[in-house]
Design an enzyme around this catalytic site. Structure first.
Site, PDB file in Angstrom:
ATOM      1  N   ASP A 156       1.994  -4.996   1.312  1.00 46.13           N
ATOM      2  CA  ASP A 156       1.294  -4.804   0.041  1.00 46.13           C
ATOM      3  C   ASP A 156      -0.039  -5.538   0.116  1.00 46.13           C
ATOM      4  O   ASP A 156      -0.081  -6.759   0.256  1.00 46.13           O
ATOM      5  CB  ASP A 156       2.153  -5.345  -1.104  1.00 46.13           C
ATOM      6  CG  ASP A 156       1.640  -4.932  -2.473  1.00 46.13           C
ATOM      7  OD1 ASP A 156       0.712  -4.105  -2.534  1.00 46.13           O
ATOM      8  OD2 ASP A 156       2.165  -5.447  -3.478  1.00 46.13           O
ATOM      9  N   ASP A 202      -2.569   1.198  -1.186  1.00 44.00           N
ATOM     10  CA  ASP A 202      -2.512  -0.234  -0.864  1.00 44.00           C
ATOM     11  C   ASP A 202      -1.126  -0.763  -0.500  1.00 44.00           C
ATOM     12  O   ASP A 202      -0.956  -1.974  -0.348  1.00 44.00           O
ATOM     13  CB  ASP A 202      -3.076  -1.051  -2.019  1.00 44.00           C
ATOM     14  CG  ASP A 202      -2.282  -0.896  -3.306  1.00 44.00           C
ATOM     15  OD1 ASP A 202      -1.524   0.072  -3.422  1.00 44.00           O
ATOM     16  OD2 ASP A 202      -2.432  -1.753  -4.190  1.00 44.00           O
ATOM     17  N   GLU A 203      -0.134   0.106  -0.353  1.00 44.64           N
ATOM     18  CA  GLU A 203       1.182  -0.395   0.049  1.00 44.64           C
ATOM     19  C   GLU A 203       1.967   0.665   0.800  1.00 44.64           C
ATOM     20  O   GLU A 203       1.761   1.866   0.617  1.00 44.64           O
ATOM     21  CB  GLU A 203       1.978  -0.911  -1.158  1.00 44.64           C
ATOM     22  CG  GLU A 203       2.294   0.131  -2.193  1.00 44.64           C
ATOM     23  CD  GLU A 203       3.184  -0.421  -3.303  1.00 44.64           C
ATOM     24  OE1 GLU A 203       4.149  -1.155  -3.013  1.00 44.64           O
ATOM     25  OE2 GLU A 203       2.911  -0.083  -4.476  1.00 44.64           O
TER      26      GLU A 203
END
Length: 360
Positions: free
Chosen positions: A14, A108-109
């Site tokens: 993350d 983003d993850e």
């Protein structure tokens, strides 16, 4: 199946305050300052907040007005999604150097299954450290990671040592780890369900674990069995590298509330044009058109129509949305309109994962 046959090595990576961190990286003048990525403070919504802004209570999905009220020195930055996607692609290339079993959740993850990996490294913990180090050196951003036997536990673990840290929950630590969690951290437990659990005296994973399947099904229906398993750290969900797209949409929040359907038509046509662009880029089409309406009192309404054929053309999308617009009279003035296409012509892709047990 025996529990050991289901043990895998899962990493949840993350990125730390991704959008805000990209802005601070690209503009050194923003480093160390409270920034919010999102629309104007008058009507916009915060998409991401830097850690400096979070200290004041600024969070994503918060109105720009409230964010400014909490942090008078807050700097608003317009989002640059093309740039975020460019950075995200660089990060994913790093992931794929370790495993092809990468399941992105957003820009983003992502989940990585490193049970069997390209580096031949038996330690998921060391792989996570190496990946985070490479992201920092090659991209310039920090990432946090959670490592455990399944996606559910790994995702929770990734929040523990943020920012720029990681946590490993070994197989023999999973149950104790879950017992100490507040139930609101459990997947599928939203605000309403958490309140119901609190009323029943269920505050932690240990409290949840003490209840029988029958009790949980009696109070939470079909979710009862899932809660029973999750309280024990049991989750059978695999890392799916080819996640099937469920819908494509576009929406707009207006600077001034709209009270006339005629004015809304013009906005819908622009939204349909943007949706067409996204569909063409992904080379997909859909049958079900959904119109999203957010009123001035923040209540949300959706109206849907399923066509007998797939569409991706702006004019067809607009005509279906316009029909939905006039389906019933508006309750209030409108602050947001959106169009999404569901029931897509994408095919499910399945991957076979060999599941073995190794030391972490």
């Amino acid at each position: 199946m025996e529990p050991e046959m289901l043990q895998r090595k899962i990493i949840h990576v993350d990125m730390d305050a991704f959008y805000a961190s990209v802005e601070q990286m690209d503009n050194p003048l923003l480093k160390g300052k409270p920034i919010a990525v999102g629309g104007s403070e008058a009507r916009g919504v915060v998409s991401a907040a830097s850690y400096e802004a979070r200290k004041f209570g600024v969070r994503s999905a918060m109105s720009g007005y409230m964010a400014r009220k909490l942090c008078p020195e807050l700097i608003f930055v317009r989002p640059r999604f093309d740039r975020y996607k460019e950075i995200s692609n660089k990060i994913r290339k790093i992931f794929h150097e370790y495993t092809d079993l990468v399941e992105p959740l957003s820009l983003d993850e992502a989940y990585l299954d490193v049970t069997e990996n390209k580096k031949g490294n038996p330690s998921a913990t060391l792989i996570a450290q190496e990946i985070r180090k490479r992201i920092f050196e090659e991209v310039g951003l920090t990432a946090s990671a959670g490592i455990s036997v399944n996606k559910f536990v790994a995702k929770i673990a990734s929040d523990y040592n943020k920012p720029n840290g990681q946590k490993t929950v070994n197989p023999d630590e999973v149950e104790a780890f879950m017992e100490g969690l507040d139930v609101k951290k459990f997947y599928g437990v939203g605000k309403v369900t958490a309140e119901r659990m609190y009323q029943l005296g269920i505050f932690t994973g240990a409290d949840l674990k003490s209840k029988s399947i029958e009790y949980l099904e009696q109070h939470f229906g079909n979710s009862g069995r899932s809660f029973y398993n999750l309280s024990r750290g049991i989750s059978y969900s695999k890392v799916k590298p080819n996640r099937t797209l469920k819908s494509v949409g576009a929406e707009r929040t207006f600077n001034v509330n709209l009270s006339s359907e005629i004015f809304m038509e013009e906005r819908l046509e622009n939204i349909a044009k943007e949706l067409e662009r996204r569909l063409q880029k992904s080379k997909i089409a859909g049958k079900t058109v959904t119109l999203k309406i957010k009123y001035s009192d923040f209540t949300l309404q959706t109206r849907s129509k399923t066509l007998p054929y797939f569409i991706a053309d702006k004019s067809l999308i607009f005509e279906a949305a316009k029909e939905l617009l006039y389906q019933e009279k508006m309750k209030e003035s409108v602050r947001l309109l959106g169009i999404s296409l569901h029931n897509l012509n994408t095919e499910m892709k399945k991957s076979v994962v060999v599941q073995l047990k190794f030391d972490f």
